[in-house]
Scaffold this motif. Sequence first.
Motif, mmCIF file in Angstrom:
data_model
loop_
_atom_site.group_PDB
_atom_site.id
_atom_site.type_symbol
_atom_site.label_atom_id
_atom_site.label_comp_id
_atom_site.label_asym_id
_atom_site.label_seq_id
_atom_site.Cartn_x
_atom_site.Cartn_y
_atom_site.Cartn_z
ATOM 1 N N ILE A 3 0.439 -6.664 6.063
ATOM 2 C CA ILE A 3 0.920 -7.243 4.819
ATOM 3 C C ILE A 3 -0.150 -8.190 4.304
ATOM 4 C CG2 ILE A 3 2.697 -8.692 3.793
ATOM 5 C CD1 ILE A 3 4.635 -7.621 5.874
ATOM 6 N N ASP A 4 -0.552 -8.018 3.022
ATOM 7 C CA ASP A 4 -1.705 -8.750 2.531
ATOM 8 C C ASP A 4 -1.358 -9.992 1.731
ATOM 9 O OD1 ASP A 4 -0.689 -7.539 0.295
ATOM 10 O OD2 ASP A 4 -2.363 -6.156 0.020
ATOM 11 N N LEU A 55 4.184 -0.456 -2.739
ATOM 12 C CA LEU A 55 3.881 -1.222 -1.532
ATOM 13 C C LEU A 55 4.137 -0.426 -0.253
ATOM 14 C CD1 LEU A 55 5.267 -4.680 -2.672
ATOM 15 C CD2 LEU A 55 2.872 -4.100 -2.240
ATOM 16 N N ARG A 101 2.549 -0.965 3.772
ATOM 17 C CA ARG A 101 2.154 -2.361 3.979
ATOM 18 C C ARG A 101 2.909 -3.037 5.133
ATOM 19 N NH1 ARG A 101 -0.402 -4.290 -0.711
ATOM 20 N NH2 ARG A 101 -1.271 -2.484 -1.809
#
Length: 205
Positions: free
Chosen positions: A3-4, A102, A105
């Motif tokens: 997860i960024d 997303l 992720r």
Amino acid sequence: MKIDSPTLIREATRADATAIGTVHAAAWQTAHRDVFETDWLTKLAEQRRTRWTDVLTAREFARTTLLVAEHGDHIAAFTHVGPHRDQPRDAELYDLYVHPSLWGRGLATALLDAAWDRLADAGYPRTRVWTLAGATRARALYTRFGFTLTERTRERDHGDGRPVLEIEYARAVHAVPAPRLPGAADARPTPRRPAPPHPPASVGR
């Protein structure tokens, strides 16, 4: 992939209904575009976009747990778990959806980890989930998380007169945990609220 950006896992509130519906509709349209005809898929997605106010205000909702993942400043994913509708001793994973923008992720795994803690606290021996046979991405996720196929299958007509095959997966709640997938450790869960082991009167999909 990790997860960024900071992700918070928390329980949903009534104010989240629209955002949850947006995620649900987008995920359905992308994940099932090879299963349903385009016009009918659009209708099914719209039903999922608008259903969550009713779900969150229903009397039986208190028997379940609905978690959302906030990614940055918006809701990007959710999961809904609670008592199984046909097997009262077991739990059921009713919904698990991530916005397609997303995917990959780690949000789905982070939500499953958080939901699993609550199901374990509630004392469920096993969790079951139905999924479309053609939902290859979902099936791969469940397998990685430690679910295995049961022998149960069913055909379900979503209203277009063309039944689709659904298959069931299950996993023991107190089994040795599956390895955390990339990104799962980056989510920060909120305190747990166990879902009591009593089946809801009805929880739609």
